[in-house]
Design an enzyme around this catalytic site. Structure first.
Site, mmCIF file in Angstrom:
data_model
loop_
_atom_site.group_PDB
_atom_site.id
_atom_site.type_symbol
_atom_site.label_atom_id
_atom_site.label_comp_id
_atom_site.label_asym_id
_atom_site.label_seq_id
_atom_site.Cartn_x
_atom_site.Cartn_y
_atom_site.Cartn_z
ATOM 1 N N ARG A 80 16.418 5.185 -4.867
ATOM 2 C CA ARG A 80 15.477 6.060 -5.558
ATOM 3 C C ARG A 80 16.131 7.423 -5.812
ATOM 4 O O ARG A 80 17.006 7.859 -5.077
ATOM 5 C CB ARG A 80 14.195 6.243 -4.749
ATOM 6 C CG ARG A 80 13.245 5.050 -4.815
ATOM 7 C CD ARG A 80 11.963 5.287 -4.035
ATOM 8 N NE ARG A 80 12.232 5.407 -2.618
ATOM 9 C CZ ARG A 80 12.336 6.552 -1.955
ATOM 10 N NH1 ARG A 80 12.171 7.713 -2.584
ATOM 11 N NH2 ARG A 80 12.596 6.565 -0.669
ATOM 12 N N TYR A 208 16.995 0.348 -10.611
ATOM 13 C CA TYR A 208 16.800 0.159 -9.168
ATOM 14 C C TYR A 208 15.305 0.065 -8.814
ATOM 15 O O TYR A 208 14.486 0.814 -9.358
ATOM 16 C CB TYR A 208 17.446 1.301 -8.369
ATOM 17 C CG TYR A 208 17.032 1.238 -6.915
ATOM 18 C CD1 TYR A 208 17.583 0.270 -6.072
ATOM 19 C CD2 TYR A 208 16.032 2.055 -6.406
ATOM 20 C CE1 TYR A 208 17.150 0.147 -4.761
ATOM 21 C CE2 TYR A 208 15.598 1.941 -5.097
ATOM 22 C CZ TYR A 208 16.158 0.986 -4.283
ATOM 23 O OH TYR A 208 15.727 0.845 -2.990
ATOM 24 N N LYS A 217 6.250 1.934 -6.049
ATOM 25 C CA LYS A 217 6.045 3.321 -5.647
ATOM 26 C C LYS A 217 5.332 4.126 -6.735
ATOM 27 O O LYS A 217 4.486 4.971 -6.444
ATOM 28 C CB LYS A 217 7.377 3.975 -5.274
ATOM 29 C CG LYS A 217 8.073 3.293 -4.093
ATOM 30 C CD LYS A 217 7.174 3.234 -2.886
ATOM 31 C CE LYS A 217 7.589 2.264 -1.813
ATOM 32 N NZ LYS A 217 8.660 2.601 -0.952
ATOM 33 N N HIS A 237 1.964 4.632 2.401
ATOM 34 C CA HIS A 237 3.265 3.978 2.594
ATOM 35 C C HIS A 237 3.254 3.301 3.963
ATOM 36 O O HIS A 237 3.892 3.775 4.907
ATOM 37 C CB HIS A 237 4.361 5.051 2.515
ATOM 38 C CG HIS A 237 5.755 4.522 2.409
ATOM 39 N ND1 HIS A 237 6.862 5.285 2.765
ATOM 40 C CD2 HIS A 237 6.249 3.334 1.996
ATOM 41 C CE1 HIS A 237 7.966 4.589 2.556
ATOM 42 N NE2 HIS A 237 7.623 3.395 2.091
ATOM 43 N N SER A 259 11.106 5.607 4.500
ATOM 44 C CA SER A 259 11.926 4.535 3.944
ATOM 45 C C SER A 259 13.074 4.176 4.890
ATOM 46 O O SER A 259 13.732 5.061 5.438
ATOM 47 C CB SER A 259 12.489 4.979 2.594
ATOM 48 O OG SER A 259 11.421 5.339 1.739
ATOM 49 N N CYS A 261 12.991 2.917 7.845
ATOM 50 C CA CYS A 261 12.752 3.319 9.236
ATOM 51 C C CYS A 261 11.927 2.307 10.011
ATOM 52 O O CYS A 261 11.330 2.647 11.036
ATOM 53 C CB CYS A 261 12.088 4.687 9.286
ATOM 54 S SG CYS A 261 13.204 6.011 8.788
ATOM 55 N N ASP A 286 4.992 -2.564 3.212
ATOM 56 C CA ASP A 286 5.406 -1.295 2.600
ATOM 57 C C ASP A 286 4.245 -0.415 2.135
ATOM 58 O O ASP A 286 4.344 0.795 2.235
ATOM 59 C CB ASP A 286 6.338 -1.575 1.411
ATOM 60 C CG ASP A 286 7.139 -0.351 0.977
ATOM 61 O OD1 ASP A 286 7.729 0.321 1.850
ATOM 62 O OD2 ASP A 286 7.171 -0.057 -0.232
ATOM 63 N N ARG A 374 19.226 -4.748 -0.871
ATOM 64 C CA ARG A 374 17.850 -5.233 -0.672
ATOM 65 C C ARG A 374 17.736 -6.719 -0.988
ATOM 66 O O ARG A 374 18.529 -7.271 -1.741
ATOM 67 C CB ARG A 374 16.903 -4.458 -1.588
ATOM 68 C CG ARG A 374 16.878 -2.951 -1.342
ATOM 69 C CD ARG A 374 15.618 -2.498 -0.691
ATOM 70 N NE ARG A 374 15.698 -1.134 -0.180
ATOM 71 C CZ ARG A 374 14.728 -0.558 0.523
ATOM 72 N NH1 ARG A 374 13.629 -1.218 0.809
ATOM 73 N NH2 ARG A 374 14.864 0.673 0.977
HETATM 74 P P1 GTP Z 1 11.519 0.707 3.096
HETATM 75 O O1 GTP Z 1 11.507 -0.679 2.545
HETATM 76 O O2 GTP Z 1 12.674 1.514 2.605
HETATM 77 O O3 GTP Z 1 10.227 1.452 2.914
HETATM 78 O O4 GTP Z 1 11.846 0.633 4.650
HETATM 79 P P2 GTP Z 1 11.246 -0.042 5.955
HETATM 80 O O5 GTP Z 1 10.508 1.007 6.711
HETATM 81 O O6 GTP Z 1 10.538 -1.315 5.674
HETATM 82 O O7 GTP Z 1 12.586 -0.292 6.728
HETATM 83 P P3 GTP Z 1 13.134 -1.535 7.575
HETATM 84 O O8 GTP Z 1 12.114 -2.204 8.438
HETATM 85 O O9 GTP Z 1 13.830 -2.424 6.631
HETATM 86 O O10 GTP Z 1 14.161 -0.752 8.521
HETATM 87 C C1 GTP Z 1 15.463 -0.654 8.212
HETATM 88 C C2 GTP Z 1 16.306 -0.023 9.268
HETATM 89 O O11 GTP Z 1 15.627 0.337 10.467
HETATM 90 C C3 GTP Z 1 17.398 -0.978 9.690
HETATM 91 O O12 GTP Z 1 18.568 -0.246 9.816
HETATM 92 C C4 GTP Z 1 16.909 -1.491 11.030
HETATM 93 O O13 GTP Z 1 17.952 -1.963 11.806
HETATM 94 C C5 GTP Z 1 16.250 -0.258 11.603
HETATM 95 N N1 GTP Z 1 15.200 -0.563 12.596
HETATM 96 C C6 GTP Z 1 14.021 -1.181 12.391
HETATM 97 N N2 GTP Z 1 13.305 -1.266 13.535
HETATM 98 C C7 GTP Z 1 14.054 -0.679 14.500
HETATM 99 C C8 GTP Z 1 13.860 -0.429 15.887
HETATM 100 O O14 GTP Z 1 12.836 -0.767 16.482
HETATM 101 N N3 GTP Z 1 14.855 0.234 16.559
HETATM 102 C C9 GTP Z 1 15.994 0.640 15.926
HETATM 103 N N4 GTP Z 1 16.919 1.280 16.632
HETATM 104 N N5 GTP Z 1 16.216 0.419 14.603
HETATM 105 C C10 GTP Z 1 15.260 -0.221 13.907
HETATM 106 C C1 SPV Z 2 11.451 2.789 -0.101
HETATM 107 O O1 SPV Z 2 12.441 3.433 -0.468
HETATM 108 O O2 SPV Z 2 10.547 3.290 0.622
HETATM 109 C C2 SPV Z 2 11.299 1.372 -0.492
HETATM 110 C C3 SPV Z 2 12.247 0.822 -1.452
HETATM 111 O O3 SPV Z 2 10.375 0.724 -0.050
HETATM 112 S S1 SPV Z 2 11.821 1.275 -3.094
HETATM 113 O O4 SPV Z 2 10.899 0.290 -3.604
HETATM 114 O O5 SPV Z 2 13.034 1.296 -3.858
HETATM 115 O O6 SPV Z 2 11.177 2.571 -3.099
HETATM 116 MN MN MN Z 3 9.024 1.933 1.215
#
Ligand code: GTP
Ligand code: SPV
Ligand code: MN
Length: 590
Positions: A80, A208, A217, A237, A259, A261, A286, A374
């Site tokens: 983004r 993207y 979003k 979110h 994002s 996290c 999400d 992704r």
């Molecule tokens: P968006 O799709 O961008 O909104 O993100 P999301 O919040 O769905 O992120 P996602 O669950 O894919 O988290 C991605 C990152 O967080 C990766 O690097 C994971 O390894 C890390 N992660 C997720 N849960 C944990 C956790 O409980 N502990 C740690 N240390 N890392 C975590």
């Molecule tokens: C984020 O960045 O929080 C995502 C991926 O979930 S995107 O749809 O590209 O915003």
């Molecule tokens: Mn997101």
């Protein structure tokens, strides 16, 4: 006579006249070679896939990955772009200091210049979609016009796309108009513009996800948050998850993390072996739309139908469900490839042959997969898919969790003392930046409710609206703050995270039931190590103490920073939030 299959194009409903007029006007401006109205059928997806394979813009993968494809985006177009994302309201103040703003007339003029003749030689796709279950009163429809077949294939996985959505649009009068072109991918000619007062989006110059899949979003957060304030609900979110305890009781929980996290990971959590009898099912990973119900509870739907998830870090240990899920009918974007053409990313075993750019992998040059690589996959492929995701009324929430990625200070978990204090917990979320947006990674920034990039209006008004929604709830969800990302002096995570996070969720649900102990601290209610169910987890007690400590001096400084951050939102910040900070600061000074 045999009846036609439900997705047969002959079932195409007649589009409303104003939709046809808009398509004609866009075609006159952009001059496409042809126009294709998407019906959402399997045949249509197969034809688009075949055309992209022939053109070389999609690649097939190892036979262990049936109907999976690799897509490589332009290397300058991998995340983004918040610095060129605008909210264009008539009054600049309504967009707030949290958004970039441009006057609507100027923004339209600038975008129309970019769109002029931009689809010559390309196909203009008309993509009708519905955010949320097709039969839910909470769902909202939109139409995206795009010149990208990749966007069409992704929108088909991420939304209820095609004739069924068009039929709803034909019945209703309102739909969001999203206009998108990949343009020439020149970063200086890339803008993502939102016109919430017109329910319109214009996006140019990026292919993207978050910039180009306009249902996500742009519509389901930025435009929807604006609509939600007008109509008395919240667009957030947040992941949505169903958690069933060993006694068979199911609770629904929403969680907002910035994002990359941990939303997808928590939404698909696998209980540790030492917690038998627990079950976690995914409703969304999400976005959640939250409505106060007539019963005084807060009800949630997931407006999406698929996941656009972070690939790196996903493996059988961290997220077995996701690992299984992405083995069929998945589009991979910017992952690396093994020698036998399996998708690869950091966190998987072995080494790739080709990196995400398609170059021979060289670890001295950079990672194999792009850090924001992704996967796009239908939610139905998730082994832990919750049927409730299709319930038109949604699910009632027991708890809301806010969290950020913070090396220091924020403890593993604490609880708001009531709804308003919970709003403060959300408004005070701060997190280290990730690869999901362009710019520096690892910089701590304030990200209220994980909505900094996504709230379509002034944050002060938004917090006020949150408080107003809470005032309607006689059975509000409890609100918590978590931090899975605390590190020791050597940069090691203090908490094992992932499946083990269920231990923290278990404490929360016991708080909801009124059975769990907590300590009253200046920042909120907190468990002691003895209050968490830790059987079967090996963790040193010193680490637990550190994870659950309140650093008095650190929190005084944090609240001072928070007050400074709130100051930029002026007198639109609800007085209640200032009062709660003041009360905490006084307790910390005693
Ligand atoms: P968006 O799709 O961008 O909104 O993100 P999301 O919040 O769905 O992120 P996602 O669950 O894919 O988290 C991605 C990152 O967080 C990766 O690097 C994971 O390894 C890390 N992660 C997720 N849960 C944990 C956790 O409980 N502990 C740690 N240390 N890392 C975590
Ligand atoms: C984020 O960045 O929080 C995502 C991926 O979930 S995107 O749809 O590209 O915003
Ligand atoms: Mn997101």
């Amino acid at each position: 006579m045999r009846s036609l299959p439900a997705d047969h194009p002959l079932h195409a409903p007649k589009p409303p006249a104003d939709l046809e007029r808009w398509v004609d006007a866009v075609a006159a401006l952009t001059e496409p070679a042809q126009i294709h109205w998407c019906d959402g059928s399997d045949a249509e997806a197969a034809a688009l896939t075949q055309a992209m394979l022939t053109a070389g813009s999609l690649e097939t993968l190892h036979p262990d990955y049936p109907d999976c494809y690799l897509y490589r985006s332009h290397p300058n177009d991998v995340a983004r772009v918040e610095h060129v994302t605008y909210v264009c309201t008539h009054d600049a103040a309504d967009a707030g200091p949290n958004n970039h703003w441009m006057a609507p007339a100027d923004a339209h003029a600038r975008m129309d210049d970019l769109f002029r003749s931009c689809m010559r030689g390309r196909t203009l796709y008309v993509v009708p979609y519905c955010m949320g279950p097709l039969d839910s009163p909470f769902s909202r429809c939109g139409v995206e016009i795009t010149d990208s077949p990749y966007v069409v294939l992704n929108m088909r996985l991420m939304t209820r796309m095609g004739n069924a959505a068009l039929a709803r649009i034909a019945r209703e009068t309102r739909f969001v108009r999203g206009l998108h072109s990949t343009g020439d991918l020149d970063p200086d000619r890339r803008f993502i513009m939102h016109f919430p007062e017109e329910l319109a989006i214009k996006s140019f110059g990026s292919g993207y996800g978050g910039n180009a899949l306009l249902g996500k979003k742009c519509h389901a957060l930025r435009i929807a948050s604006w609509q939600a304030r007008e109509e008395g609900w919240l667009a957030e979110h947040m992941l949505l998850v169903a958690i069933t305890n060993p006694a068979g009781e199911t609770h629904y929980v929403a969680a907002a993390f910035p994002s990359a996290c941990g939303k997808t990971n928590l939404a698909m959590l696998i209980p540790p072996a030492s917690m038998p009898g627990w079950q976690v099912r995914t409703i969304g990973d999400d976005i959640a739309w939250l409505h106060p119900g007539p019963d005084g509870r807060l009800w949630a739907i997931n407006p999406e139908a698929g996941y656009f998830g972070v690939a790196p870090g996903t493996n059988a240990r961290s997220n077995r469900n996701a690992h299984q899920m992405v083995h069929r009918d998945t589009i991979f974007t910017n992952v690396a490839l093994t020698a036998d053409r399996k998708p690869w990313w950091e966190g998987l075993e072995g080494v790739p042959a080709l990196d995400w750019r398609g170059q021979p992998y060289d670890p001295t040059v950079g990672p194999g997969a792009h850090p924001n690589a992704r996967f796009t996959v239908s939610a139905k492929e998730n082994p832990a898919y919750a049927q409730e995701a299709d319930h038109p009324a949604g699910v009632p929430l027991s708890a809301i969790i806010f969290g950020g990625r913070r090396r220091t200070l924020a403890p593993l978990v604490f609880e708001g003392t009531d709804w308003t204090h919970g709003v403060l917990l959300g408004a005070s979320v701060a997190s280290e930046t990730t690869a999901a947006a362009t710019g520096a990674v690892g910089v701590l920034r304030r990200d209220p409710m994980a909505m900094k990039p996504f709230c379509g209006y002034h944050f002060g008004d938004y917090w006020r609206h949150w408080i107003a929604v809470g005032a309607q709830l006689t059975q509000p969800p409890r609100i918590f703050h978590v931090n899975w990302f605390r590190q020791d002096a050597n940069g090691r995570f203090l908490w094992p995270g992932f499946g083990e996070n269920l231990r923290v969720l278990s404490w929360m649900l016991d708080r909801v039931a009124g059975t769990a102990h907590a300590v009253d601290t200046p920042i909120g209610w907190m468990p002691t190590p003895a209050d968490l169910p830790l059987d079967g987890l090996e963790i040193e007690s010193a680490r637990l103490e550190e994870l659950l400590a309140v650093d008095t001096q650190g929190w005084r400084e944090e609240y001072a920073r928070l007050q400074a951050d709130f100051a930029q939102y002026g007198d639109r910040v609800p007085a209640e939030l200032h009062a709660r900070i003041q009360a905490a600061v006084e307790r910390l000074s005693r």
